[in-house]
Each structure stands twice: as C-alpha cells, then as structure tokens.
Design a protein around this motif. Sequence first.
Motif, PDB file in Angstrom:
ATOM      1  N   GLY B  85      -2.301  -2.023   3.749  1.00 41.71           N
ATOM      2  CA  GLY B  85      -2.220  -1.514   2.388  1.00 41.71           C
ATOM      3  C   GLY B  85      -1.154  -2.242   1.581  1.00 41.71           C
ATOM      4  N   VAL B  86      -0.032  -2.545   2.230  1.00 38.22           N
ATOM      5  CA  VAL B  86       1.042  -3.255   1.517  1.00 38.22           C
ATOM      6  C   VAL B  86       0.592  -4.657   1.133  1.00 38.22           C
ATOM      7  CG1 VAL B  86       3.336  -4.236   1.796  1.00 38.22           C
ATOM      8  CG2 VAL B  86       2.879  -1.947   2.609  1.00 38.22           C
ATOM      9  N   LEU B  87      -0.038  -5.367   2.100  1.00 38.57           N
ATOM     10  CA  LEU B  87      -0.327  -6.777   1.867  1.00 38.57           C
ATOM     11  C   LEU B  87      -1.559  -6.971   1.001  1.00 38.57           C
ATOM     12  CD1 LEU B  87       0.496  -8.246   5.357  1.00 38.57           C
ATOM     13  CD2 LEU B  87       1.809  -8.416   3.267  1.00 38.57           C
ATOM     14  N   ILE B  88      -2.549  -6.089   1.111  1.00 36.03           N
ATOM     15  CA  ILE B  88      -3.791  -6.298   0.362  1.00 36.03           C
ATOM     16  C   ILE B  88      -3.710  -5.651  -1.012  1.00 36.03           C
ATOM     17  CG2 ILE B  88      -6.264  -5.887   0.336  1.00 36.03           C
ATOM     18  CD1 ILE B  88      -6.174  -5.963   3.380  1.00 36.03           C
ATOM     19  N   TRP B  89      -3.376  -4.339  -1.045  1.00 36.19           N
ATOM     20  CA  TRP B  89      -3.367  -3.644  -2.338  1.00 36.19           C
ATOM     21  C   TRP B  89      -1.992  -3.615  -2.973  1.00 36.19           C
ATOM     22  CZ3 TRP B  89      -6.267  -1.526   1.796  1.00 36.19           C
ATOM     23  CH2 TRP B  89      -7.642  -1.697   1.640  1.00 36.19           C
ATOM     24  N   ARG B  90      -0.977  -4.010  -2.227  1.00 34.01           N
ATOM     25  CA  ARG B  90       0.406  -4.028  -2.726  1.00 34.01           C
ATOM     26  C   ARG B  90       0.809  -2.676  -3.299  1.00 34.01           C
ATOM     27  NH1 ARG B  90       1.194 -10.179  -4.499  1.00 34.01           N
ATOM     28  NH2 ARG B  90       0.369 -10.921  -2.526  1.00 34.01           N
ATOM     29  N   HIS B  91       0.374  -1.633  -2.630  1.00 35.87           N
ATOM     30  CA  HIS B  91       0.685  -0.324  -3.172  1.00 35.87           C
ATOM     31  C   HIS B  91       1.999   0.184  -2.608  1.00 35.87           C
ATOM     32  CE1 HIS B  91       0.401   3.687  -4.609  1.00 35.87           C
ATOM     33  NE2 HIS B  91      -0.588   3.299  -5.376  1.00 35.87           N
ATOM     34  N   PRO B  92       2.908   0.663  -3.489  1.00 36.95           N
ATOM     35  CA  PRO B  92       4.208   1.122  -2.987  1.00 36.95           C
ATOM     36  C   PRO B  92       4.091   2.289  -2.006  1.00 36.95           C
ATOM     37  CG  PRO B  92       4.039   1.382  -5.389  1.00 36.95           C
ATOM     38  CD  PRO B  92       2.830   0.658  -4.958  1.00 36.95           C
ATOM     39  N   LEU B  93       3.077   3.128  -2.180  1.00 33.06           N
ATOM     40  CA  LEU B  93       2.965   4.286  -1.296  1.00 33.06           C
ATOM     41  C   LEU B  93       2.677   3.857   0.144  1.00 33.06           C
ATOM     42  CD1 LEU B  93       3.335   7.204  -1.922  1.00 33.06           C
ATOM     43  CD2 LEU B  93       0.873   7.480  -2.024  1.00 33.06           C
ATOM     44  N   ALA B  94       1.932   2.756   0.294  1.00 30.80           N
ATOM     45  CA  ALA B  94       1.656   2.259   1.642  1.00 30.80           C
ATOM     46  C   ALA B  94       2.953   1.848   2.321  1.00 30.80           C
ATOM     47  CB  ALA B  94       0.690   1.082   1.581  1.00 30.80           C
ATOM     48  N   ASP B  95       3.851   1.222   1.541  1.00 31.15           N
ATOM     49  CA  ASP B  95       5.131   0.837   2.136  1.00 31.15           C
ATOM     50  C   ASP B  95       5.957   2.066   2.491  1.00 31.15           C
ATOM     51  OD1 ASP B  95       7.291  -0.862   2.879  1.00 31.15           O
ATOM     52  OD2 ASP B  95       8.261  -0.228   1.039  1.00 31.15           O
ATOM     53  N   PHE B 218       0.148  16.005  17.241  1.00 30.23           N
ATOM     54  CA  PHE B 218      -0.431  15.317  16.091  1.00 30.23           C
ATOM     55  C   PHE B 218      -0.044  16.026  14.801  1.00 30.23           C
ATOM     56  CE2 PHE B 218      -3.225  12.887  18.875  1.00 30.23           C
ATOM     57  CZ  PHE B 218      -3.214  11.681  18.205  1.00 30.23           C
ATOM     58  N   ALA B 219      -0.102  17.364  14.825  1.00 32.62           N
ATOM     59  CA  ALA B 219       0.311  18.112  13.637  1.00 32.62           C
ATOM     60  C   ALA B 219       1.777  17.851  13.330  1.00 32.62           C
ATOM     61  CB  ALA B 219       0.053  19.606  13.850  1.00 32.62           C
ATOM     62  N   LEU B 220       2.595  17.820  14.393  1.00 36.19           N
ATOM     63  CA  LEU B 220       4.022  17.577  14.202  1.00 36.19           C
ATOM     64  C   LEU B 220       4.264  16.203  13.591  1.00 36.19           C
ATOM     65  CD1 LEU B 220       6.954  18.441  14.705  1.00 36.19           C
ATOM     66  CD2 LEU B 220       6.796  17.379  16.935  1.00 36.19           C
ATOM     67  N   PHE B 221       3.537  15.199  14.112  1.00 32.93           N
ATOM     68  CA  PHE B 221       3.725  13.857  13.556  1.00 32.93           C
ATOM     69  C   PHE B 221       3.326  13.822  12.086  1.00 32.93           C
ATOM     70  CE2 PHE B 221       1.844   9.802  12.339  1.00 32.93           C
ATOM     71  CZ  PHE B 221       2.966   9.006  12.456  1.00 32.93           C
ATOM     72  N   THR B 222       2.162  14.422  11.769  1.00 36.46           N
ATOM     73  CA  THR B 222       1.720  14.409  10.371  1.00 36.46           C
ATOM     74  C   THR B 222       2.744  15.087   9.485  1.00 36.46           C
ATOM     75  OG1 THR B 222      -0.457  14.691  11.326  1.00 36.46           O
ATOM     76  CG2 THR B 222      -0.303  14.799   8.948  1.00 36.46           C
ATOM     77  N   LEU B 223       3.258  16.225   9.961  1.00 38.53           N
ATOM     78  CA  LEU B 223       4.255  16.956   9.178  1.00 38.53           C
ATOM     79  C   LEU B 223       5.501  16.101   8.949  1.00 38.53           C
ATOM     80  CD1 LEU B 223       5.118  19.707   7.999  1.00 38.53           C
ATOM     81  CD2 LEU B 223       6.130  20.205  10.210  1.00 38.53           C
ATOM     82  N   LEU B 224       6.019  15.519  10.047  1.00 43.16           N
ATOM     83  CA  LEU B 224       7.238  14.708   9.924  1.00 43.16           C
ATOM     84  C   LEU B 224       7.003  13.510   9.017  1.00 43.16           C
ATOM     85  CD1 LEU B 224       8.519  14.682  13.606  1.00 43.16           C
ATOM     86  CD2 LEU B 224       9.499  15.898  11.677  1.00 43.16           C
ATOM     87  N   HIS B 225       5.815  12.927   9.161  1.00 39.81           N
ATOM     88  CA  HIS B 225       5.495  11.748   8.366  1.00 39.81           C
ATOM     89  C   HIS B 225       5.451  12.106   6.882  1.00 39.81           C
ATOM     90  CE1 HIS B 225       2.583   8.201   7.553  1.00 39.81           C
ATOM     91  NE2 HIS B 225       3.830   7.804   7.463  1.00 39.81           N
ATOM     92  N   LEU B 226       4.773  13.213   6.561  1.00 40.71           N
ATOM     93  CA  LEU B 226       4.684  13.620   5.154  1.00 40.71           C
ATOM     94  C   LEU B 226       6.067  13.937   4.601  1.00 40.71           C
ATOM     95  CD1 LEU B 226       1.472  15.830   5.042  1.00 40.71           C
ATOM     96  CD2 LEU B 226       1.791  13.519   4.212  1.00 40.71           C
ATOM     97  N   LEU B 227       6.880  14.654   5.409  1.00 38.25           N
ATOM     98  CA  LEU B 227       8.219  15.001   4.921  1.00 38.25           C
ATOM     99  C   LEU B 227       9.063  13.753   4.712  1.00 38.25           C
ATOM    100  CD1 LEU B 227       9.089  18.181   6.982  1.00 38.25           C
ATOM    101  CD2 LEU B 227       8.400  18.013   4.605  1.00 38.25           C
ATOM    102  N   ALA B 228       8.955  12.805   5.654  1.00 34.30           N
ATOM    103  CA  ALA B 228       9.748  11.585   5.519  1.00 34.30           C
ATOM    104  C   ALA B 228       9.276  10.775   4.323  1.00 34.30           C
ATOM    105  CB  ALA B 228       9.649  10.753   6.806  1.00 34.30           C
ATOM    106  N   MET B 229       7.951  10.775   4.079  1.00 36.93           N
ATOM    107  CA  MET B 229       7.442  10.058   2.912  1.00 36.93           C
ATOM    108  C   MET B 229       7.953  10.701   1.635  1.00 36.93           C
ATOM    109  SD  MET B 229       3.522   9.114   3.890  1.00 36.93           S
ATOM    110  CE  MET B 229       3.134   8.332   2.334  1.00 36.93           C
ATOM    111  N   ARG B 230       7.972  12.064   1.615  1.00 30.14           N
ATOM    112  CA  ARG B 230       8.471  12.739   0.419  1.00 30.14           C
ATOM    113  C   ARG B 230       9.933  12.379   0.188  1.00 30.14           C
ATOM    114  NH1 ARG B 230       8.169  19.149   0.084  1.00 30.14           N
ATOM    115  NH2 ARG B 230       9.936  19.048   1.517  1.00 30.14           N
ATOM    116  N   ALA B 231      10.718  12.415   1.264  1.00 30.25           N
ATOM    117  CA  ALA B 231      12.136  12.095   1.115  1.00 30.25           C
ATOM    118  C   ALA B 231      12.312  10.660   0.612  1.00 30.25           C
ATOM    119  CB  ALA B 231      12.849  12.280   2.451  1.00 30.25           C
ATOM    120  N   GLU B 232      11.461   9.743   1.117  1.00 27.73           N
ATOM    121  CA  GLU B 232      11.591   8.344   0.715  1.00 27.73           C
ATOM    122  C   GLU B 232      11.222   8.166  -0.755  1.00 27.73           C
ATOM    123  OE1 GLU B 232      12.830   5.864   2.211  1.00 27.73           O
ATOM    124  OE2 GLU B 232      12.227   4.321   0.783  1.00 27.73           O
ATOM    125  N   ILE B 233      10.134   8.834  -1.182  1.00 27.44           N
ATOM    126  CA  ILE B 233       9.742   8.718  -2.596  1.00 27.44           C
ATOM    127  C   ILE B 233      10.861   9.249  -3.482  1.00 27.44           C
ATOM    128  CG2 ILE B 233       8.145   9.567  -4.344  1.00 27.44           C
ATOM    129  CD1 ILE B 233       5.987   9.629  -2.237  1.00 27.44           C
TER     130      ILE B 233
END
Lengths: 223, 252
Positions: B85-95, B218-233
């Motif tokens: 996503g970063v290399l093809i669409w250059r979308h910041p959210l992918a990063d 899997f639920a835990l990973f998704t949760l942590l991932h979403l929270l970390a993405m929110r914190a990063e944004i």
Amino acid sequence: MIRACLALLRRDLTLSWREGGAIGTALGFYFTVVVLTPLGLGPDLNLLSRIAAGMLWVALLLAGLLSADRIFHNDYEDGSLDLLMLGPIPLELAAGIKSLAHWIATGIPLTLLAPVLGLLLNLPIDAYGMLMLSLLAGTPAVSFLAAIGAALTLGLRRSGVLIALLVLPLYVPVLIFGVSSVSAATTGPGSPWSALLILCAISLISIVLSPIAAAAALRASQR
Amino acid sequence: MSNRKPPGGLSGLANPTRFLSLVNAVTPWLAGLTVLLIGYGLYLSFFQAPPDYQQGQTVKIMFIHVPSAWISMFAYTVIALSALGVLIWRHPLADVSAKAAAPIGATFTFIVLVTGSLWGKPMWGTYWVWDARLTSMLILFLLYLGLIALRQAIEDPVRAARATAILALVGAVNLPIIKFSVDWWNTLHQPASVFRMGGPTIDPSLLTPLFVMGAGFFALFTLLHLLAMRAEILSRRVHALQQIAVQRAAAA
C-alpha cells in the motif's frame, strides 16, 4: 548504453583500487577474525578442521559487510549519485553495476584469500575445490544483498551497524548452502552439487531482484 | 469540496478521520470480544483440557505459544501488505498500519521464543535447540528488529515509510527461502531424533481450547493494531500542529 555501463563499472573499480583502503580493510578483517578463532577455541586441529568451512563463511560475510556502506556512500557524498539518477542508465542497472563492482573489488579478493586461511584452520585438502566454488557462487549474493542495505541506510548516522542488522538475516540461506556444500564435499552425506546449485540459484535471484529494491530505496532517499 | 459525496466502501476508510471514527466505534466491542475469547480460552485450557499423557501439565504452554506463533506470522503479512500500500498507492494510512504492526509482531515473536524455550526445558531438557522452526522464528524476530531499527534511524517520515516498506517486501520475498534453507540445514545436521511433535495427532480436547485461544489472539492483535494506529495518527496530527504553530511563531 553498454558503453555507459562499462564506463561506470570501470570508474567504480578504479576508484576502489586507487582508494585501496576498502579492499585492504576487508582482507585484513577477514584475516584477523580467522586468526582469532583458534585462539578462542584452542589449538585442537580436529576441532578446527570440523568448523573451518563455517568459520571461513561467517568471517567472509562479516568482512563483506564491512565495506558494504561504501557501495553508494561516496557517490552520495560528492553528488555523483544525483548525476547517475539523471543519466541515461536506468537506476536499477546502475545499482546492479555498483553491486557488481563491489563483488569484483571485495568478493573475489576475499575468495582468493580463503584457501590461505583454510590452511590455518586445517581445512581438509579435498575440500578446497568446493570451498572456492561455493565462495565464487555465493559472494555475488553477498554483494548484491548488501547493496539493498547500503541503499536503505544511505546518509544515515551509524549506517554500518544498521546495515549489519538489516542484511545479516538475509544472508542465512547463503551461509547455510555455502557451508553445507563444503562440508558435504568432506564428510558427506549426499552430494555437494545440490547445495552448490541452490547457492547459484540464490545468487542469481538476488542479482535480478536486489538492484530493483536498491534502486527503489535510492529513489526514496533522494526526494 | 464540502458538497462532494464522500466515497464509500474501503476507499472511504482510507480517510484518516473516517478511519478514526470507525476505530472509536469498533474498539469497545472488539475489546469485549477479546476479553471474552481469551478468558474462555484460558478457562478451557486451565480447567477443561486434560494434561497430556506424555507432557503432563506443560502442554498448556501450547495455548499461549501456538497462537502467538500464528500472530507473529500474521503480523508480518499485515506489514508486507501495508508495504504494498505504501509503495503502490503511497497512502499514509498504509504506513501507519505498517509502523503500528511492527512492534506488536516483534512482541508476539518474542513471546513465542520465550514460551517455546520454557516449554523446551522440561520437554527436551534444554532451553534452546537449533531446530528449524525455532531458528526461523529467531530470524523472523531479527527481521522485525531490523524494521524497527531502520524506521527509528530515518528522520524524514516519508523516506522512513518507503525504506521500511522496501525492507518489509525484501524480507517477505526472503522468508520462504530462509524457511526452506533452515529446514534443509536442520535435516542435514540433525535428523528428527531429539524430539518429534508427531506421535499422536492433537486430541480434540486440546484442539478446542487452542482454537478459542487462537481466535482470542487474533482479536487481541486486531485491537492492539487499531489502537496503535489511532495513537500514531493522533501523534502525527500533534506533530503537524506543532509545526504549524512554530511557523506562525516564526512569521509573527
């Protein structure tokens, strides 16, 4: 196009030859690591001959990495990298040629030094041919993979250590098949040729793919 | 701009603001699901699952170990897809996704290594065996460390995004080769005599808790991932606001 490529190759080789330091440092490092090994493990010749192939390969990987950050660094410092990106050669090809120059300037001298160091480690006599073949087949992968790390860390502080962290995991297949072809030649089991052929395949794959990755990393660094 | 209809579907989610509102809506439910699944899975594995006839109670390490191994590989897949996503669409959210997933994946890989070595001590009599699986997990951990270190070393955020994306893809191409070569290496050096996972295939009484724990992880990973993405944004927004404030102060 071909003339431009050859000119670039000749320029890189001349630079690394006239500089001198890079080749000498890599060779000296290789020599030192191998000399230190028996001092750490004790002078037992049987033990040394058993681990000789592995030690020669591991030390070669480290010595190859030592000069890796120079693949693009000097051109980056004096601005000729910008000219390369503007020039007629595609950046992928230029990255490939620079990796090739690194292989000729580092991989081949290290390969030629290896049998001398094999004597110090009591490598069995019948393993020398396979050792040279495996080093010749594997060192292109070493140089081309190192170019990815060099391009990714271009212009960063402490780039040398970072290259090691990034690239050494990628060297695992090269190391495994390089060592196993040599040890299969001495102790068996199995023929050394299968490991050697896989090693050639790994080198060919990295020759094709890693210039693409290195060029992409160079473009990212030069925005 | 304001009267244009917002794009729907997945491309609508690519807008960080809409993504944040989705995260805020989903997080409580996902957190509840994670607690339920892992709680039920722990109950099953501690009180319902019988001890193994050979391994005794230590088999219960598996209920942490194996799901963590799944997550550690899943996280790398997420990073590799985000890298595309970063290399093809250059979308910041992918990063943002790639950056958030790397430490989580590294942590799960570390958990795999630690639990595996704790499991190994009673079973094989040693904390570490150069088994093909252990070795490739260790190398996966090194790849994660490389991703994190490269990201930290580059100051320019756009270059950091591209460089780590390239490294992630190089690693993704290499991982199968590394796995194959480590398998080859191990079979060459050491035939499967020290230990074998085989023997009896896993009994359903052990398999059910394993799958419940897997779903929970899997639920835990998704949760942590979403929270970390929110914190990063949010932290990127704070950074942008700070720069605007600095520019204003310089202009004034």
